[in-house]
Design a protein around this motif. Structure first.
Motif, short mmCIF file in Angstrom:
data_model
loop_
_atom_site.label_atom_id
_atom_site.label_comp_id
_atom_site.label_asym_id
_atom_site.label_seq_id
_atom_site.Cartn_x
_atom_site.Cartn_y
_atom_site.Cartn_z
N TYR A 40 13.71 -40.47 75.60
CA TYR A 40 13.88 -39.03 75.49
C TYR A 40 12.96 -38.29 76.45
N SER A 41 13.40 -37.10 76.83
CA SER A 41 12.62 -36.23 77.68
C SER A 41 13.12 -34.81 77.48
N ALA A 42 12.48 -33.87 78.17
CA ALA A 42 12.88 -32.47 78.01
C ALA A 42 12.38 -31.66 79.18
N LYS A 43 13.08 -30.58 79.42
CA LYS A 43 12.57 -29.51 80.28
C LYS A 43 11.87 -28.54 79.34
N GLY A 44 10.61 -28.82 79.11
CA GLY A 44 9.83 -28.20 78.07
C GLY A 44 9.01 -29.29 77.43
N VAL A 45 8.59 -29.11 76.19
CA VAL A 45 7.93 -30.18 75.44
C VAL A 45 8.75 -30.45 74.19
N ILE A 46 8.81 -31.72 73.79
CA ILE A 46 9.79 -32.15 72.81
C ILE A 46 9.15 -33.00 71.72
N GLU A 47 9.66 -32.85 70.50
CA GLU A 47 9.34 -33.74 69.39
C GLU A 47 10.65 -34.19 68.77
N LEU A 90 17.06 -35.39 65.40
CA LEU A 90 16.69 -33.99 65.59
C LEU A 90 15.61 -33.92 66.66
N ALA A 91 15.74 -32.95 67.55
CA ALA A 91 14.76 -32.78 68.62
C ALA A 91 14.46 -31.30 68.79
N THR A 92 13.21 -30.94 68.62
CA THR A 92 12.78 -29.56 68.82
C THR A 92 12.10 -29.45 70.18
N VAL A 93 12.49 -28.43 70.94
CA VAL A 93 11.99 -28.26 72.31
C VAL A 93 11.36 -26.88 72.45
N ALA A 94 10.11 -26.85 72.91
CA ALA A 94 9.42 -25.60 73.18
C ALA A 94 9.17 -25.46 74.68
N ASP A 95 8.70 -24.28 75.08
CA ASP A 95 8.60 -23.96 76.51
C ASP A 95 7.66 -24.89 77.27
N GLY A 96 6.49 -25.17 76.69
CA GLY A 96 5.52 -26.03 77.35
C GLY A 96 5.18 -25.55 78.75
N TRP A 97 4.90 -26.52 79.63
CA TRP A 97 4.56 -26.18 81.01
C TRP A 97 5.81 -25.83 81.81
N ARG A 114 15.66 -22.58 80.99
CA ARG A 114 16.36 -23.07 79.80
C ARG A 114 15.60 -24.23 79.19
N ALA A 115 15.55 -24.23 77.87
CA ALA A 115 15.01 -25.39 77.14
C ALA A 115 16.10 -26.45 77.08
N GLU A 116 15.84 -27.61 77.64
CA GLU A 116 16.83 -28.67 77.69
C GLU A 116 16.23 -29.98 77.18
N ALA A 117 17.07 -30.78 76.58
CA ALA A 117 16.65 -32.07 76.05
C ALA A 117 17.61 -33.16 76.53
N ILE A 118 17.09 -34.36 76.64
CA ILE A 118 17.92 -35.53 76.91
C ILE A 118 17.41 -36.67 76.04
N ILE A 119 18.34 -37.29 75.32
CA ILE A 119 17.98 -38.35 74.37
C ILE A 119 19.05 -39.43 74.44
N GLN A 120 18.61 -40.67 74.44
CA GLN A 120 19.57 -41.77 74.47
C GLN A 120 19.08 -42.90 73.58
#
Length: 743
Positions: A40-47, A90-97, A114-120
């Motif tokens: 998993y990763s994100a454009k933002g920070v993710i949990e 479930l994945a929550t994404v905030a703005d982060g850096w 945009r807050a974006e997530a990718i999970i596989q």
């Protein structure tokens, strides 16, 4: 494994931190699963949670990289989290850096809007077949209880929303960024500890809390009170009187808000970050019950490698302050400070501190990963290493009216000094192979700036930044001529590159760097050194310290420089008179020229400016300024008054290598130099480090008119004990005890 998932984002704007949801039914049950891996990763920070449980203890993932070229992803084994075939992620994404506020001009959405997530999720069954599911248009998104989240300003959590029905809506897909995904190599950012309050009191209607230690992280609060009540938590590193000193934060709000549900609520704002020792909790009243107040310490997960101890409690506290500043500023990247509206990867700070960091913690993977971004940013800027990495100052919204042109001494030299520190500590030549081309590119970029005299002069330099004699509002007005500093730094970097290139048998780079070093040294002497009497231009402690420490002087000139440096230190009342450039090297310059007593008097000075003055003022981390806090308890009026800034903590390298006396004579401690300085202010001192071969250590102690030295040389290494006035003693692997006459 290839990526089949895509990035997803909310189709419509959602305030705060959105939560993405994916629901799947696997084709087989848990008893047929051999392994399940989540990336998993994100454009933002993710949990991320899987079936209601966190997939890892990582926070602020995927961290901060030069997102234009590299976006880390995490990979975790989640086999134990899968029971029934039904899976919910479930994945929550905030703005982060990525799209949060960066630097001091209020720039936001620097990398994207945009807050974006990718999970596989990849499931391997026992018969060898695989099943892969991941983010795509079938996922949905909703708002979360986190209605505001910013690294600088803080987080708002509305506990009432935790039990409210989610309003799930559509997502959109994006393939943009898939080619930038790289596996995480740097240690994850995690919760590394907790602290309980050491003192609480009431002031101006707020509950004040002192945790006894300046730290980086956030507050965990367990509270019960009326539904809708807002509990506001403000953070600061120091107090002025009984109030939080918030001016050093500049525009960073550093304020969390917790909205109560009416039941028992637990709050932990994991999408922000604060540097603090003190907090003020506002909104408390008799009907509000606080059952837990805990400071959670956050940082990159780095293994401790090196230790120092002595008979001086103040010196031990100074060293512990250096350790805490390392922990607080090694959060995904090496930052300058963790609290105000900055928190950037200033290259100069880590350039001077890398040797200290490499001794204290296993920073090899952490700094190697960051160096990957340095190389990327440098390549994009035609060989110039920028002031900060990741380089957000190249964006107008962040840079403002700053003019960033050409390389800058020490700051740009991070591409040389950091690999050098890692190689000397760990002995792994990969750090040279990975960075040698970038080192040479840096030297060529500087060479293009040299004047007809062959010296580095005329352009912008930070120079001996934060010279203690400079006006509070003009930190760059140093006594040391910036061109002298820059040219000396070029010589050092050229010499180091030549040595590293030779170690990996790159003949062309060795010749080029050695030739540049020779030419630079000759030009330095022609332009800046006079012989009768011996003087270096600007005649201040920093220029002599650099010339000595960088081995730019021989014979009588070296002796004269050492004598002049000692004279200047004495004239300053054994108070620090050097800034950012000179301070890391002044003690070594004094001791290597026979002025050990002067060095120790400077080290043990307690009046400002000095290393121990902050300790006498209760510091628990290293300050940015020698007097960030004035003797009357007020904050220095200057703009740069961080109370957690590791750069001046580079003195710890001297504590390890000289005062205690253990250093690598050859890369990786394959040969160890034990050269203790028996300071009259101490009864004993010692240092030890876990090397690739095992533990190396030294401890010396005064006993009955003698000094007893205990030494440990790890298997596969050799050592040499160097004591002034005695012949050097060769040491084989094992433990040794040597007794010498008291000095």
């Amino acid at each position: 494994m290839e990526w089949t998932a895509t990035f997803i984002a909310p189709a419509a704007e959602i305030d705060g931190a959105p939560t993405f949801r994916g629901q799947f039914v696997l084709s087989r049950g848990a008893d047929e699963i051999q392994s399940a891996v989540l990336r998993y990763s994100a454009k933002g920070v993710i949990e991320v949670t899987l079936n209601g449980r966190a997939v890892s203890d990582e926070v602020l993932a995927p961290g901060w990289t030069s997102y234009e070229w590299r976006l880390r992803y995490s990979e975790v084994d989640v086999t134990s989290l899968i029971g029934e075939p039904e899976v919910e992620i479930l994945a929550t994404v905030a703005d982060g850096w990525y799209r949060g506020r960066l630097a001091w001009r209020g720039g936001r959405e620097v990398y994207g809007d945009r807050a974006e997530a990718i999970i596989q999720l990849t499931v391997l069954y026992r018969d060898g077949t695989e099943e892969v599911v991941g983010t795509d248009s079938t996922w949905s998104v909703a708002g979360s209880a986190i209605t505001r989240a910013d690294l600088y300003d803080g987080e708002t959590i509305d506990a009432r929303l935790r039990s409210a029905p989610a309003q799930w809506s559509a997502v959109t897909e994006s393939a943009e960024g898939l080619d930038r995904l790289v596996p995480a190599q740097s240690p994850a950012v995690t919760r590394t500890g907790t602290l309980a309050p050491v003192r609480t009191w009431e002031s101006s209607g707020a509950l004040m809390v002192d945790f006894g230690q300046n730290l980086v992280g956030w507050l965990k609060l367990v509270v019960q009170g009326p539904s809708g009540r807002v509990i506001r938590v403000r953070h600061a590193e120091v107090l002025e009187g009984e109030a939080l000193a918030i001016r050093p934060l500049r525009s960073a709000l550093a304020t969390d808000e917790f909205i109560l549900s009416g039941g028992l609520d637990e709050f932990e704002p994991t999408f922000t970050l604060h540097g603090f020792r003190y907090i003020a909790i506002e909104g408390c009243s008799p009907e509000v019950a606080l059952s837990e107040i805990t400071a959670v310490v956050v940082g990159s997960t780095l293994t401790r490698r090196g230790w120092f101890e002595s008979s001086s409690a103040e010196l031990n506290r100074l060293h512990e302050n250096v350790v805490w500043s390392t922990r607080g500023n090694f959060v995904s990247i090496p930052t300058d400070c963790p609290q105000r509206d900055e928190r950037l990867g200033w290259t100069g700070d880590i350039a001077v501190f890398a040797s200290t960091a490499a001794f204290l913690v296993d920073s090899s993977a952490f700094l190697a990963d960051w160096l990957g971004d340095v190389r990327t940013e440098q390549a994009a800027q035609h060989g110039v290493v920028p002031w900060v990495v990741p380089d957000v100052l190249k964006y107008p919204a962040v840079r403002g009216d700053l003019e960033l042109t050409g390389p800058t001494a020490i700051w740009s030299d991070a591409i040389v000094w950091v690999p050098w520190a890692l190689w000397m500590t760990h002995g792994d030549p990969r750090v040279i192979h990975d960075n040698l081309d970038a080192m040479v590119a840096h030297l060529r970029a500087v060479e293009s700036q040299l004047s007809e005299r062959g010296v580095w002069e005329g352009g912008f330099q930070f120079g001996d930044w934060l010279d203690p004699d400079a006006p509070d509002d003009k930190p760059g007005l140093a006594k040391a001529d910036p061109d002298v500093v820059a040219t000396a730094v070029l010589y050092r970097s050229s010499a180091l590159v030549s040595r590293m290139a030779a170690a990996v048998e790159d003949a062309a780079a060795t010749r080029y760097a050695a030739d540049l070093a020779d030419r630079t040294l000759a030009a330095f002497h022609d332009a800046y050194v006079t012989r009768d009497p011996f003087r270096i231009l600007s005649d201040c402690a920093t220029v002599y310290a650099l010339a000595i420490a960088f081995d730019m002087l021989d014979g009588d000139a070296r002796e004269a420089a050492g004598d002049r440096l000692a004279e200047l230190v004495a004239e300053a009342g054994y108070r620090i008179s050097t800034g950012f450039a000179g301070t890391p090297f002044i003690l070594d310059a004094l001791t290597s020229t026979g002025h050990g007593e002067t060095a120790t008097r400077l080290l043990f000075q307690r009046e400002r400016p000095s290393w121990l003055y902050p300790v006498t003022m209760g510091a628990t981390t290293v300050w940015e300024r020698w007097d960030s806090l004035l003797p009357d308890g007020s904050v220095n009026p200057g703009q740069m008054t961080s109370f957690n800034h590791y750069a001046l903590g580079a003195v710890a390298a001297w504590l390890h290598e000289t005062l205690a006396g253990v250093s690598p004579a050859e890369p990786g401690y394959s040969r160890i130099r034990f050269a203790p300085l028996f300071a009259e202010q101490l009864d004993h001192a010692g240092a030890r480090i876990v090397t690739a071969r095992g533990e190396a250590g030294i401890r010396w102690e005064r006993r009955d008119g003698s000094i007893v030295i205990d030494l440990e040389v790890p298997a596969g290494a050799t050592g040499v004990l160097c004591v002034a006035g005695d012949d050097d003693r060769e040491l084989t692997a094992g433990r040794h005890r040597v007794t010498v006459a008291a000095r």
